[in-house]
Design a protein around this motif. Structure first.
Motif, PDB file in Angstrom:
ATOM      1  N   ASN A   1       0.831  -1.206   0.000  1.00  0.00           N
ATOM      2  CA  ASN A   1       0.000   0.000   0.000  1.00  0.00           C
ATOM      3  C   ASN A   1       0.865   1.256   0.000  1.00  0.00           C
ATOM      4  O   ASN A   1       0.594   2.214  -0.737  1.00  0.00           O
ATOM      5  N   GLU A   2       1.897   1.262   0.837  1.00  0.00           N
ATOM      6  CA  GLU A   2       2.781   2.429   0.919  1.00  0.00           C
ATOM      7  C   GLU A   2       3.618   2.587  -0.342  1.00  0.00           C
ATOM      8  O   GLU A   2       3.813   3.701  -0.844  1.00  0.00           O
ATOM      9  N   GLY A   3       4.115   1.474  -0.865  1.00  0.00           N
ATOM     10  CA  GLY A   3       5.072   1.546  -1.973  1.00  0.00           C
ATOM     11  C   GLY A   3       4.445   1.705  -3.341  1.00  0.00           C
ATOM     12  O   GLY A   3       5.069   2.254  -4.255  1.00  0.00           O
ATOM     13  N   VAL A   4       3.212   1.208  -3.513  1.00  0.00           N
ATOM     14  CA  VAL A   4       2.607   1.226  -4.853  1.00  0.00           C
ATOM     15  C   VAL A   4       1.189   1.791  -4.837  1.00  0.00           C
ATOM     16  O   VAL A   4       0.890   2.792  -5.494  1.00  0.00           O
ATOM     17  N   LEU A   5       0.310   1.163  -4.103  1.00  0.00           N
ATOM     18  CA  LEU A   5      -1.115   1.450  -4.220  1.00  0.00           C
ATOM     19  C   LEU A   5      -1.496   2.837  -3.730  1.00  0.00           C
ATOM     20  O   LEU A   5      -2.564   3.349  -4.089  1.00  0.00           O
ATOM     21  N   ALA A   6      -0.657   3.467  -2.905  1.00  0.00           N
ATOM     22  CA  ALA A   6      -0.965   4.801  -2.391  1.00  0.00           C
ATOM     23  C   ALA A   6      -0.606   5.915  -3.367  1.00  0.00           C
ATOM     24  O   ALA A   6      -0.974   7.071  -3.143  1.00  0.00           O
ATOM     25  N   GLN A   7       0.096   5.606  -4.451  1.00  0.00           N
ATOM     26  CA  GLN A   7       0.485   6.637  -5.413  1.00  0.00           C
ATOM     27  C   GLN A   7      -0.737   7.135  -6.180  1.00  0.00           C
ATOM     28  O   GLN A   7      -1.640   6.370  -6.517  1.00  0.00           O
ATOM     29  N   ARG A   8      -0.745   8.439  -6.484  1.00  0.00           N
ATOM     30  CA  ARG A   8      -1.922   9.059  -7.097  1.00  0.00           C
ATOM     31  C   ARG A   8      -2.277   8.418  -8.446  1.00  0.00           C
ATOM     32  O   ARG A   8      -3.439   8.106  -8.717  1.00  0.00           O
ATOM     33  N   SER A   9      -1.276   8.204  -9.281  1.00  0.00           N
ATOM     34  CA  SER A   9      -1.551   7.627 -10.597  1.00  0.00           C
ATOM     35  C   SER A   9      -2.134   6.216 -10.476  1.00  0.00           C
ATOM     36  O   SER A   9      -3.009   5.820 -11.250  1.00  0.00           O
ATOM     37  N   VAL A  10      -1.660   5.474  -9.479  1.00  0.00           N
ATOM     38  CA  VAL A  10      -2.163   4.116  -9.266  1.00  0.00           C
ATOM     39  C   VAL A  10      -3.585   4.158  -8.705  1.00  0.00           C
ATOM     40  O   VAL A  10      -4.446   3.353  -9.091  1.00  0.00           O
ATOM     41  N   LYS A  11      -3.846   5.088  -7.808  1.00  0.00           N
ATOM     42  CA  LYS A  11      -5.198   5.242  -7.268  1.00  0.00           C
ATOM     43  C   LYS A  11      -6.200   5.520  -8.382  1.00  0.00           C
ATOM     44  O   LYS A  11      -7.309   4.972  -8.393  1.00  0.00           O
ATOM     45  N   ASP A  12      -5.819   6.403  -9.319  1.00  0.00           N
ATOM     46  CA  ASP A  12      -6.706   6.712 -10.447  1.00  0.00           C
ATOM     47  C   ASP A  12      -6.949   5.464 -11.298  1.00  0.00           C
ATOM     48  O   ASP A  12      -8.072   5.213 -11.746  1.00  0.00           O
TER      49      ASP A  12
END
Length: 574
Positions: free
Chosen positions: A212-223
């Motif tokens: 979650n911290e390393g990948v899924l929390a990034q804005r582009s990934v959230k979109d």
């Protein structure tokens, strides 16, 4: 002179005795409810209800009653109240007595998993406690002790008191409690500390936080995930949409497969969702040409999705490994070392995701920073014959060895005063880790398995001066070539316990701990079937008994012969 056919003697068939009126009456007479035949059928009916998640009201269903009437018309079905209030407690007591007998055997250490679950169809919350240990034959034993209703506030003090009551109920001495595996919730970890017990944080939950911290929390990934959930939801809630996309899948030769919906608490479910969407990339493009979708991916988002899948593939493999029934805490350090090495490698497929990899590596380093100083992890890793000390650097090898020696000295006080092994612990390592020739020729990125092979190839065994028998055992053990990762470490100790008796005792204790709380999570998956829409008014104590029987009864039904089982079950009739 031959006799004519008319004069031949007729063959007399044995006559069937005419049944008496009493016999006929006996065949239609109902079994007495306290007779052995009726009790035997009722017992099997209770087992069926518990093991197959059937409601007690099944005895009122017309179809079920007709079936029983056809199979055995002399049997009278008990009421649902009788099953719930009499038969369920009796069967529970039989299984509980068997568990008490197991816990009274030669057990050196027991490890536990625990978690809290709340039902979606009732106000019930449950606190679980599953136990596992390694018996004297080096076989892993697992049982469910509790899935107890947990009322009130879920404070650390309340949880610790419940733990104490659970241990007292099963007469488990505190010194035998090796470790408790739980999630990362603060109240749970604090409760374990208040009980003065050793705690292990579930590796799966820790990975969830790292991803979650390393990948899924990034804005582009959230979109990207927001669009993915809209598309999956569109097909999940519309049978018409699925009926339109299936012919397109057939036409394009794509495997007909439904899209996966993710769950926020499980990062790998998000991985499976993206994987299912990426596999249908051409299908979705064709579908959107004729039908509306609630959202669509840009070309850059498709590239981002592919990169995320590439980065998270090793995490998915790791999660499957640690979720297996025989995974132990000994797997944490080696898997962590292999994962970090893989994240540090630079490969051609890194274009556009280097920052994401570095962020993920930093998160993994932070989340697993303490495992190399914790004896629960270090001792278990070294005493796993698949790993030994090959996943430690030079300084940490000696530290892990000292931890084991301290435990051996405590178990063997006569040798404590003796000097232990000394010598050069510097390992010759191949500084430059590289892909195998085969991997380079195929142009494929390295895998988690490749990292295990690299680490093992870099280690050599140092020469030591040994002056005690326990230190000699440890040196002899470490000098042997590790067994393959596919083999069972408990099988190794079963065969080597005569050669390394002191080490085998320590291994039996430290290898008993799992690395995840998966057993408790699987228990609550079963609980959701026990407390479902049909049984949403089921009392919590009855739900606990049903779960207890469902999880533990098959254990000794498979282990013992039918005769032995009936001997154990005698108490059911008393």
């Amino acid at each position: 002179m031959m006799k004519s056919p008319a004069h031949r003697e007729k063959k007399v068939l044995p006559s069937t005795p005419t049944p008496s009126v009493a016999d006929l009456f006996e065949k239609i007479k109902k079994f007495p409810s306290d007779g052995p035949k009726a009790k035997g059928i009722t017992r099997k009916l209770m087992e069926c209800i518990a093991m197959d998640d059937q409601p007690f009201s099944v005895v009122q269903d017309v179809g079920f009653r007709r079936l029983i009437e056809h199979i055995e018309p002399r049997y009278s079905l008990p009421s649902r109240q009788h099953l719930a209030d009499v038969c369920l407690p009796e069967l529970y007591n039989v299984v509980a007595n068997h568990i008490h007998e197991l816990l009274a055997t030669d057990i050196t250490a027991i490890s536990f998993t625990t978690d809290i679950w709340s039902s979606d169809v009732s106000i019930t919350s449950m606190l679980s406690l599953t136990a596992q240990w390694i018996d004297k034959d080096f076989k892993l034993q697992k049982i469910l002790l509790h899935s107890q209703e947990f009322r009130g506030s879920h404070t650390a003090q309340s949880i610790s008191l419940t733990f104490a009551n659970m241990f007292d109920t099963w007469h488990i001495d505190r010194p035998k409690v090796h470790a408790i595996v739980s999630d990362n919730a603060r109240n749970m970890t604090k409760a374990i500390e208040e009980c003065n017990l050793s705690g292990i944080r579930c590796m799966a939950h820790t990975l969830q936080l790292a991803v979650n911290e390393g990948v899924l929390a990034q804005r582009s990934v959230k979109d990207l995930l927001a669009i993915s959930r809209k598309i999956v939801g569109h097909f999940k809630h519309s049978q018409l949409a699925y009926s339109r996309i299936e012919p397109i899948q057939d036409e394009l030769g794509v495997t007909t497969k439904r899209f996966q919906q993710d769950v926020s608490t499980r990062w790998n479910s998000t991985y499976y969702m993206l994987e299912s969407l990426f596999a249908q990339k051409r299908t979705l493009a064709t579908y959107s040409a004729d039908h509306d979708l609630p959202a669509s991916f840009t070309p850059n988002q498709w590239i981002l999705m592919e990169n995320i899948l590439s980065i998270l593939a090793p995490f998915e493999q790791l999660t499957r490994e640690i979720s297996s029934s025989d995974a132990s805490v000994a797997d944490v350090i080696p898997l962590n070392a292999a994962l970090k090495r893989l994240l540090r490698k630079e490969v051609e497929t890194d274009r556009g995701v280097k920052t994401m990899k570095s962020t993920l590596l930093e998160s993994v380093n932070t989340r697993f920073a303490d495992i190399y100083s914790d004896p629960l992890y270090c001792i278990a890793t070294v005493l796993d014959p698949r790993y030994k000390d090959n996943y430690f650097d030079a300084g940490k090898k000696q530290s892990a060895r000292d931890m084991i020696q301290a435990v051996l000295d405590k178990e063997n006080p006569r040798e404590e005063a003796a000097a232990h092994s000394t010598g050069d612990v510097t390992q010759t390592t191949e500084k430059r880790a590289r892909l195998s020739t085969a991997e380079e020729e195929r142009g494929q990125p390295p895998s988690l398995s490749d990292m295990f092979n690299e680490i093992m190839e870099e280690n050599t065994t140092p020469n030591r001066l040994v002056t005690s028998s326990t230190a000699q055992q440890l040196d002899d053990y470490l000098s042997e070539v590790p067994i393959p990762r596919s083999e069972n470490p408990l099988g190794y100790w079963r065969n080597k316990q005569d050669r390394f008796p002191d080490l085998a005792k320590v291994a039996r204790k430290y290898l008993s701990a799992p690395c995840t709380s998966t057993d408790s999570e699987r228990l609550f998956s079963a609980a959701s079937h026990v407390l479902d829409e049909k049984r949403n008014r089921l009392m919590a104590d009855k739900a606990e008994k049903l779960l207890f029987i469902k999880k533990n009864l098959p254990r000794f039904l498979n282990k013992y012969t039918r005769l032995a089982y009936h001997r154990l079950i005698i108490g059911f009739h008393l």
